[in-house]
Design a protein around this motif. Sequence first.
Motif, PDB file in Angstrom:
ATOM      1  N   ILE A   1      14.653 -13.592  -4.164  1.00  0.00           N
ATOM      2  CA  ILE A   1      14.332 -12.176  -4.043  1.00  0.00           C
ATOM      3  C   ILE A   1      13.153 -11.926  -4.966  1.00  0.00           C
ATOM      4  O   ILE A   1      13.231 -12.225  -6.159  1.00  0.00           O
ATOM      5  CB  ILE A   1      15.507 -11.260  -4.421  1.00  0.00           C
ATOM      6  N   ASP A   2      12.068 -11.411  -4.442  1.00  0.00           N
ATOM      7  CA  ASP A   2      10.858 -11.180  -5.234  1.00  0.00           C
ATOM      8  C   ASP A   2      10.352  -9.771  -4.965  1.00  0.00           C
ATOM      9  O   ASP A   2       9.695  -9.513  -3.964  1.00  0.00           O
ATOM     10  CB  ASP A   2       9.790 -12.212  -4.879  1.00  0.00           C
ATOM     11  N   GLN A   3      10.656  -8.841  -5.902  1.00  0.00           N
ATOM     12  CA  GLN A   3      10.178  -7.468  -5.751  1.00  0.00           C
ATOM     13  C   GLN A   3       8.866  -7.220  -6.496  1.00  0.00           C
ATOM     14  O   GLN A   3       8.437  -6.080  -6.628  1.00  0.00           O
ATOM     15  CB  GLN A   3      11.255  -6.480  -6.200  1.00  0.00           C
TER      16      GLN A   3
ATOM     17  N   ASP B   1       0.831  -1.216   0.000  1.00  0.00           N
ATOM     18  CA  ASP B   1       0.000   0.000   0.000  1.00  0.00           C
ATOM     19  C   ASP B   1       0.863   1.263   0.000  1.00  0.00           C
ATOM     20  O   ASP B   1       0.584   2.250   0.691  1.00  0.00           O
ATOM     21  CB  ASP B   1      -0.951   0.011   1.203  1.00  0.00           C
ATOM     22  N   ASP B   2       1.957   1.210  -0.776  1.00  0.00           N
ATOM     23  CA  ASP B   2       2.831   2.367  -0.988  1.00  0.00           C
ATOM     24  C   ASP B   2       3.468   2.875   0.301  1.00  0.00           C
ATOM     25  O   ASP B   2       3.711   4.075   0.466  1.00  0.00           O
ATOM     26  CB  ASP B   2       2.068   3.505  -1.662  1.00  0.00           C
ATOM     27  N   THR B   3       3.766   1.977   1.207  1.00  0.00           N
ATOM     28  CA  THR B   3       4.381   2.379   2.476  1.00  0.00           C
ATOM     29  C   THR B   3       5.907   2.326   2.383  1.00  0.00           C
ATOM     30  O   THR B   3       6.476   1.717   1.481  1.00  0.00           O
ATOM     31  CB  THR B   3       3.909   1.462   3.617  1.00  0.00           C
TER      32      THR B   3
ATOM     33  N   THR C   1       9.075  -7.910  -1.581  1.00  0.00           N
ATOM     34  CA  THR C   1       8.569  -6.539  -1.474  1.00  0.00           C
ATOM     35  C   THR C   1       7.447  -6.328  -2.477  1.00  0.00           C
ATOM     36  O   THR C   1       7.398  -6.965  -3.530  1.00  0.00           O
ATOM     37  CB  THR C   1       9.679  -5.500  -1.738  1.00  0.00           C
ATOM     38  N   TRP C   2       6.562  -5.402  -2.115  1.00  0.00           N
ATOM     39  CA  TRP C   2       5.459  -5.032  -2.987  1.00  0.00           C
ATOM     40  C   TRP C   2       5.889  -3.891  -3.919  1.00  0.00           C
ATOM     41  O   TRP C   2       6.696  -3.028  -3.534  1.00  0.00           O
ATOM     42  CB  TRP C   2       4.265  -4.556  -2.173  1.00  0.00           C
ATOM     43  N   GLN C   3       5.339  -3.857  -5.112  1.00  0.00           N
ATOM     44  CA  GLN C   3       5.536  -2.707  -5.981  1.00  0.00           C
ATOM     45  C   GLN C   3       4.850  -1.487  -5.367  1.00  0.00           C
ATOM     46  O   GLN C   3       3.802  -1.606  -4.746  1.00  0.00           O
ATOM     47  CB  GLN C   3       4.956  -2.980  -7.369  1.00  0.00           C
ATOM     48  N   GLY C   4       5.477  -0.306  -5.576  1.00  0.00           N
ATOM     49  CA  GLY C   4       4.889   0.929  -5.078  1.00  0.00           C
ATOM     50  C   GLY C   4       5.432   1.387  -3.741  1.00  0.00           C
ATOM     51  O   GLY C   4       5.178   2.506  -3.320  1.00  0.00           O
ATOM     52  N   GLY C   5       6.177   0.534  -3.063  1.00  0.00           N
ATOM     53  CA  GLY C   5       6.724   0.916  -1.777  1.00  0.00           C
ATOM     54  C   GLY C   5       7.975   1.773  -1.922  1.00  0.00           C
ATOM     55  O   GLY C   5       8.427   2.085  -3.029  1.00  0.00           O
TER      56      GLY C   5
ATOM     57  N   ASN D   1       1.028  -2.865 -11.683  1.00  0.00           N
ATOM     58  CA  ASN D   1       2.439  -2.586 -11.893  1.00  0.00           C
ATOM     59  C   ASN D   1       2.737  -1.147 -11.494  1.00  0.00           C
ATOM     60  O   ASN D   1       2.020  -0.221 -11.865  1.00  0.00           O
ATOM     61  CB  ASN D   1       2.815  -2.807 -13.358  1.00  0.00           C
ATOM     62  N   GLN D   2       3.809  -0.942 -10.722  1.00  0.00           N
ATOM     63  CA  GLN D   2       4.216   0.388 -10.299  1.00  0.00           C
ATOM     64  C   GLN D   2       5.735   0.498 -10.396  1.00  0.00           C
ATOM     65  O   GLN D   2       6.456  -0.493 -10.264  1.00  0.00           O
ATOM     66  CB  GLN D   2       3.758   0.667  -8.861  1.00  0.00           C
TER      67      GLN D   2
END
Length: 449
Positions: A345-347, A291-293, A318-322, A357-358
């Motif tokens: 490693i999974d970004q 959530d873009d944190t 990690t999530w995209q957008g962070g 996608n971000q």
Amino acid sequence: MRKELSLRSFSSFFLISVFLCFSSFDSCNARKSKHLKENRSPPSYTTEGHVGGSSTIFNVLDFNAKGDGTTDNTKAFLDAWTNACKVAGSTVLVPSGSTFLVGPISFSGPNCQPNIIFQLDGTIIAPTGAGQWGSGLLQWLEFTKLKGITIRGGGVIDGRGNVWWARSELDDSQIYADSKMPSTKPTALRFYGSSDVTVTGITIRNSPQCHLKFDSCTGVQVSGVTVSSPGDSPHTDGIHLQNSQDVSILGSNIACGDDCVSIQTGCSNVNIRNVHCGPGHGISIGGLGKDDTKACVSGITVRDSVMHNTLNGVRIKTWQGGSGLVQDVLFSNIQVSEVESPIVIDQFYCDQGKCNNQSAAVALSNIHFEKITGTYTVNPVHLACSDALPCTGITLSAIQLQPLQEGRTMSSPYCWQTYGELLSPNSPPINCLRTGKPSISQGPSDGSC
């Protein structure tokens, strides 16, 4: 005349001697009686406790706890804690040989005296019906804002999580047979805002969700702990760290349905050693940046550990957008067997049906994998880094991974936007790692921490 005086003297001496003897006898009896009375006084409630002195003991049985496995002992446990809280170095004793049903409870500071010991020798079990959970709680047993808190012993914390995992009607033999459990599943044992925390020797099993959580804690020592839940129990992380620093997890056995150890944002100086993981999802940093944190993690060491029959071995997700940064991580001397993907490693992490996608991402740098050996079932190495913010400073050394079934076609090591160095020959060969530095300029999303 002289003879008469002699007899009189002798008689006087005899009478005085008898008098003194009886007086002495009465005096001895009095002392003996006093001593016996002192011995009849109540036994002392002190025993050897934390290093440096004695500890006053508050046995939950002395506060009307009933270790019969059915009586609600929540009040008794709180009363014992309230008294222990007033005495530095005191001990709350949960004795062996008994099973105590305890509802949601908070053993709270910050006004408690330091160095309290929670001696767990018996078994604590959770309620299996919705009546004591209301609409749902985030934790079952919680210790908050304490200094020098220790939980130790050979006892068991049993969350009886199967009634949460199934989300089905409780049978007639259970307490609240006509109700369903709420959707919010609690952590079995949580520490919040505490310092100098020690957890040693205990077993935590069948938690509805996470088993052991440390949130906003410093100076954490975990050793000799056993976590036990089925491999298909949902979201049952073994040990979860968040916003915690100076953490050691040593010599523990973890079997669960999610990450054996999960390291989240705000964690630094974490040392994990001699951990046996399986079943489970391995030892993971993340997922970070949801959530873009912003996420900040540094100084993580995982070494001398075993992964058996796990989804992953060691992983960063990690999530995209962070935004933020993960740096200075070492995974060393990890033995894997029957692990789907030992090195990950999974970004582009996404545990939902669809994720957007971000370009923003959590930056990853100085990540080291060394001496990771054993068998895999799907993919030996999977390094998928951000398009906009590639991983840098990734090193691999002495990687020796073999497919579980010899001769079976397996995926080759995979790398995407991963820059680093091979420090030794590896098996299988890892030819996808890029050398040098990425040409993509790192923008503000690399977020210094």
